[in-house]
Scaffold this active site. Structure first.
Site, PDB file in Angstrom:
ATOM      1  N   SER A   1     -20.968  26.781 -17.047  1.00  0.00           N
ATOM      2  CA  SER A   1     -20.095  25.923 -17.841  1.00  0.00           C
ATOM      3  C   SER A   1     -18.879  26.722 -18.326  1.00  0.00           C
ATOM      4  O   SER A   1     -18.155  27.305 -17.518  1.00  0.00           O
ATOM      5  CB  SER A   1     -20.891  25.311 -18.990  1.00  0.00           C
ATOM      6  OG  SER A   1     -20.165  24.313 -19.639  1.00  0.00           O
TER       7      SER A   1
ATOM      8  N   ASP B   1     -21.304  15.466 -12.780  1.00  0.00           N
ATOM      9  CA  ASP B   1     -20.737  16.411 -13.734  1.00  0.00           C
ATOM     10  C   ASP B   1     -19.229  16.186 -13.851  1.00  0.00           C
ATOM     11  O   ASP B   1     -18.539  16.001 -12.848  1.00  0.00           O
ATOM     12  CB  ASP B   1     -21.016  17.839 -13.242  1.00  0.00           C
ATOM     13  CG  ASP B   1     -20.765  18.901 -14.296  1.00  0.00           C
ATOM     14  OD1 ASP B   1     -19.763  18.804 -15.029  1.00  0.00           O
ATOM     15  OD2 ASP B   1     -21.570  19.849 -14.369  1.00  0.00           O
TER      16      ASP B   1
ATOM     17  N   HIS C   1     -24.110  17.444 -16.049  1.00  0.00           N
ATOM     18  CA  HIS C   1     -23.882  18.801 -16.522  1.00  0.00           C
ATOM     19  C   HIS C   1     -25.170  19.371 -17.117  1.00  0.00           C
ATOM     20  O   HIS C   1     -25.940  18.662 -17.776  1.00  0.00           O
ATOM     21  CB  HIS C   1     -22.784  18.781 -17.584  1.00  0.00           C
ATOM     22  CG  HIS C   1     -22.189  20.110 -17.885  1.00  0.00           C
ATOM     23  ND1 HIS C   1     -21.462  20.826 -16.963  1.00  0.00           N
ATOM     24  CD2 HIS C   1     -22.214  20.857 -19.015  1.00  0.00           C
ATOM     25  CE1 HIS C   1     -21.053  21.957 -17.505  1.00  0.00           C
ATOM     26  NE2 HIS C   1     -21.507  22.008 -18.751  1.00  0.00           N
TER      27      HIS C   1
END
Length: 313
Positions: A158, A258, A288
């Site tokens: 991330s 995502d 995600h």
């Protein structure tokens, strides 16, 4: 529209219950606490064992790192410099200690995870320079750590994937540390995503876990006052770096639902065009942070990443 029906069936209820936050400072503080506590419990991180080090950082400051050593290895080992997620506004390396301890054992690698400074308290390039300082320390102390200095990989998820990619760019351009590979787990790469100038905006992405509002808030916090024509913009947002040639072999994984899917796919395409050996895996029905969840899909991506790491290391 709602995309919950597209989410992996095993993960659906967990994804729907995932906390979010608004742009207020109080909401961010609560989000930080929830993220750390939830991830620590999910990954059984409180029971993981690691060493702490304080390494020289930018401007004479110290940077805290935590170190995971593989057991049962002889001779020098590869090393992974790991950068935790949280949009560069939240998270700690300790919250992922359960995963990192397991990864050190399964890859036979020494892992160093960086406690970099977060935005908005410290905007760009503070967090990035912390991560880069840890990389320089790891390479410079390779002998004492029992590490092969030619087998160092940067890895992050991330927002940590953004910092890992930016660190690889700094390593290329500063010429101090040769990297073996970069492993980017659903990396946050393009500051335009979720905004009016986003190159793409598929409504099937970004409904859960990390949303457009969260993304734009995080990028604003990290960017600070950096101008659009600043030469450092590509280190802030690697998708905007004009030249990707000369980067190390790369593995990118992301989810089809995502928010970062399109920027991750585009980054992989640009790496291929720059002749960088790159593997891209996009998982169907995945949002995600899907790899953190205790489901068959989570187990599959964790196994795939492990196999990819072993190949690269």
């Amino acid at each position: 529209m709602t995309t919950l029906g597209l989410v992996d069936r095993e993960q659906r209820d967990m994804v729907a219950a995932f906390p979010s936050f608004g742009s207020g400072r109080g909401d961010l503080a609560a989000f930080r606490q929830t993220l750390v506590e939830g991830t620590t419990a999910l990954l059984n991180s409180a029971s993981a064992r690691f060493e702490e080090q304080s390494v020289p950082g930018p401007d004479g400051a110290a940077v805290r790192v935590i170190v995971f050593r593989p057991s049962g290895t002889a001779g020098t080992t590869p090393a992974i410099l790991y950068v935790h997620g949280g949009g560069m506004i939240a998270g700690t390396p300790d919250m992922q200690a359960g995963t990192l301890a397991r990864l050190a054992s399964e890859t036979g690698s020494l892992i160093v995870s960086v406690d970099y400074r977060l935005a908005p308290e410290v905007p760009f390039p503070g967090g990035l320079e912390d991560v880069y300082a840890a990389l320089v320390w790891l390479h410079g102390h390779a002998g004492a750590l029992g590490v092969d200095p030619d087998r160092i990989t940067v890895m992050g998820d991330s927002g940590g994937g953004c910092l890992a990619a930016a660190t690889a760019l700094l390593a290329r351009d500063r010429g101090q540390v040769p990297l073996r590979a970069q492993v980017l787990i659903y990396p946050m790469l393009d500051l335009r995503t979720g905004g009016a100038d986003a190159p793409s905006d598929d409504p099937t992405t970004g409904e859960f876990v990390w949303t457009r509002e969260q993304n734009q808030y995080a990028w604003s916090a990290v960017r600070g006052d950096l101008a659009a024509d600043d030469p450092g913009l590509g280190y802030l947002s690697p998708a905007l770096m004009p030249d990707l040639a000369g980067l190390p072999a790369t593995l990118i994984v992301t989810g089809a639902l995502d928010l970062f899917r399109d920027e991750d796919v585009t980054f992989a395409q640009r790496l291929w065009q720059a002749a960088v050996p790159t593997e891209l895996v996009v998982y169907a029905n995945a949002v995600h942070a899907f790899d953190l969840l205790p489901t068959s899909l989570g187990a599959r991506v964790r196994r795939d990443v492990l196999e990819g790491l072993r190949r690269l290391l």
